[in-house]
Design a protein around this motif. Structure first.
Motif, PDB file in Angstrom:
ATOM      1  N   LEU A  46       0.825  -1.198   0.000  1.00  0.00           N
ATOM      2  CA  LEU A  46       0.000   0.000   0.000  1.00  0.00           C
ATOM      3  C   LEU A  46       0.864   1.255   0.000  1.00  0.00           C
ATOM      4  CD1 LEU A  46      -2.792   1.340   0.201  1.00  0.00           C
ATOM      5  CD2 LEU A  46      -2.648   1.093   2.676  1.00  0.00           C
ATOM      6  N   GLY A  50       1.088   3.703  -3.166  1.00  0.00           N
ATOM      7  CA  GLY A  50       0.724   5.091  -2.900  1.00  0.00           C
ATOM      8  C   GLY A  50       1.807   6.054  -3.336  1.00  0.00           C
ATOM      9  N   HIS A  53       1.800   6.129  -7.088  1.00  0.00           N
ATOM     10  CA  HIS A  53       0.660   6.899  -7.597  1.00  0.00           C
ATOM     11  C   HIS A  53       0.943   8.401  -7.538  1.00  0.00           C
ATOM     12  CE1 HIS A  53      -3.538   7.907  -8.425  1.00  0.00           C
ATOM     13  NE2 HIS A  53      -3.461   8.776  -7.433  1.00  0.00           N
ATOM     14  N   THR A  63      -2.320   2.375 -10.626  1.00  0.00           N
ATOM     15  CA  THR A  63      -1.836   2.478  -9.242  1.00  0.00           C
ATOM     16  C   THR A  63      -2.980   2.798  -8.283  1.00  0.00           C
ATOM     17  OG1 THR A  63      -1.224   4.789  -9.714  1.00  0.00           O
ATOM     18  CG2 THR A  63       0.504   3.119  -9.870  1.00  0.00           C
ATOM     19  N   VAL A  67      -3.868   0.630  -5.056  1.00  0.00           N
ATOM     20  CA  VAL A  67      -3.992   1.211  -3.717  1.00  0.00           C
ATOM     21  C   VAL A  67      -5.300   0.758  -3.064  1.00  0.00           C
ATOM     22  CG1 VAL A  67      -4.355   3.372  -2.473  1.00  0.00           C
ATOM     23  CG2 VAL A  67      -2.489   3.177  -4.124  1.00  0.00           C
TER      24      VAL A  67
END
Length: 319
Positions: A46, A50, A53, A63, A67
Motif C-alpha cells: 500500500l 501510494g 501513484h 496504481t 492502492v
C-alpha cells in the motif's frame, strides 16, 4: 525523436508497473497463510503503490486500483465477513472522496468495485445486507449530489434504497409490505409532483418511478405467493389506475410500470386456467397456432416493423 523517447518512457513505466503488480500478487500469495505476514506485506505494498501513484502521473489509473485493492485486502484480512463488508464500504467512501480531488478521478471505479464487494460479503445475513445496501445508497446519492456529471448515480441510489427496504421487509418476515411501502410511495410521489410542477420537462422516470416501484414491485412479489384473490385484485386495480393516469397525462414511467405490473399480475392469475385449457386440447393445436402466428408475422413483416417503429416513436414522445 522526442515522441519516440516519450513512447519508450511510457512503455517502460507500464512494464515496470505490470512487473510490480505481478510481484505484489506473488508476495500476497506467499504471505497468505500467516495473518501477520499478510498484513505486513499488504501495508508495504500500500505504501509503495501510494508513493508510485503520487510520483507517476501516466500510470495513475492502475496504481489507484492497486492502492484500493491493498486497502481492501488490509480491511478483509482476519475479519469476519460482516465486519469486512462495512470496512470495504468505508474504503469505497474514501475512494470516492479521493476521486473528487484527484485529476482524472482514477479512484472512482475502484471505489465502485470495493462497494460491490462489500455488499456481496453481507449477502449471507439479510439484516446486514439491508444495512449495507442502505449505506451504499447514501454513498451513491452523495456522489450524485457533489458531482454534476454523475447525476445518474441518483437512480442507482434509488434502486439501492428500494432494494434495502425490500430485503429488510423480507428479513423481518413481513407478509403485508403495503403497510410499510405505501407511506414511502405517497411521499415520493408528492416530491416528484412538486419537482415536475417547477420543471414540466423533468423526466417522469426521475419523478415517479422510484415511488411507484417502492409499492408495486413488492406487492407483485407478494401477490405471486398469495393463494387468495384479494391482493391480486387490488394490485390489478391499482396498476390499471396507474396505467390510465400515465396514458392520460402522457407520462412514460406510470404508463410502463403500471402496464408491466398489470400484465404480470394478470398472467399469474390466468396461468392456471390457460394450463387447464391447454390440457383439454390435442397437443398439436398449440404447435399449429404457434406456426400460424409465425407465418402471419412473416407475411406482414414490413407492416409489423412499421408498427414497432410507431410504438417506439410514441413512447419517445412521452415525458
Amino acid at each position: 525523436m522526442a515522441a519516440l523517447l516519450a513512447l519508450s518512457a511510457r512503455a517502460l513505466a507500464w512494464t515496470a508497473l505490470v512487473s510490480a503488480c505481478g510481484l505484489a500478487a506473488t508476495a500476497v500469495a506467499w504471505a497468505h497463510p500467516e495473518r501477520t505476514t499478510t498484513l505486513t506485506v499488504l501495508a508495504v505494498l500500500l505504501a509503495c503503490f501510494g508513493a508510485l501513484h503520487a510520483a507517476a502521473s501516466r500510470t495513475r489509473a492502475v496504481t489507484a486500483s492497486a492502492v484500493v485493492a491493498c486497502a481492501a485486502g488490509l480491511a478483509w484480512t482476519g475479519l469476519p465477513a460482516h465486519a469486512a463488508a462495512f470496512t470495504l464500504l468505508a474504503i469505497a467512501a474514501a475512494a470516492q472522496a479521493a476521486a473528487l480531488r484527484a485529476p482524472g478521478r482514477p479512484f472512482e471505479h475502484p471505489g465502485h468495485a470495493a462497494a460491490l464487494l462489500g455488499i456481496g460479503l453481507a449477502a449471507d445475513d439479510p439484516a446486514l445486507l439491508a444495512l449495507a445496501l442502505a449505506l451504499a445508497a447514501v454513498l451513491a446519492a452523495a456522489v450524485a449530489a457533489l458531482r454534476t456529471n454523475r447525476r445518474r448515480l441518483g437512480y442507482v441510489a434509488t434502486c439501492l434504497m428500494v432494494a434495502a427496504s425490500w430485503v429488510r421487509l423480507a428479513a423481518s418476515g413481513v407478509d403485508a409490505p403495503e403497510a410499510y411501502t405505501l407511506p414511502i410511495t405517497v411521499a415520493a410521489l408528492a416530491v416528484g409532483a412538486l419537482r415536475r410542477r417547477r420543471d414540466p420537462a423533468f423526466s417522469s422516470w426521475a419523478a415517479y418511478a422510484h415511488g411507484l416501484a417502492a409499492t408495486l414491485l413488492p406487492s407483485l412479489a407478494a401477490a405471486w405467493g398469495d393463494p387468495g384473490w384479494v391482493r391480486p385484485l387490488c394490485l390489478g386495480a391499482a396498476s390499471l389506475a396507474v396505467t390510465l393516469l400515465g396514458a392520460h397525462h402522457r407520462l412514460a414511467a406510470p404508463l410502463l410500470l403500471g402496464a408491466g405490473v398489470l400484465a404480470l399480475d394478470a398472467l399469474h392469475e390466468l396461468a392456471p386456467y390457460f394450463a387447464q385449457a391447454l390440457g383439454t386440447v390435442p397437443r398439436w393445436v398449440p404447435l399449429a397456432l404457434a406456426g400460424a402466428l409465425l407465418l402471419g408475422v412473416g407475411a406482414t413483416y414490413e407492416r409489423r416493423l412499421r408498427d414497432v417503429r410507431r410504438v417506439r416513436e410514441a413512447l419517445g414522445r412521452l415525458r
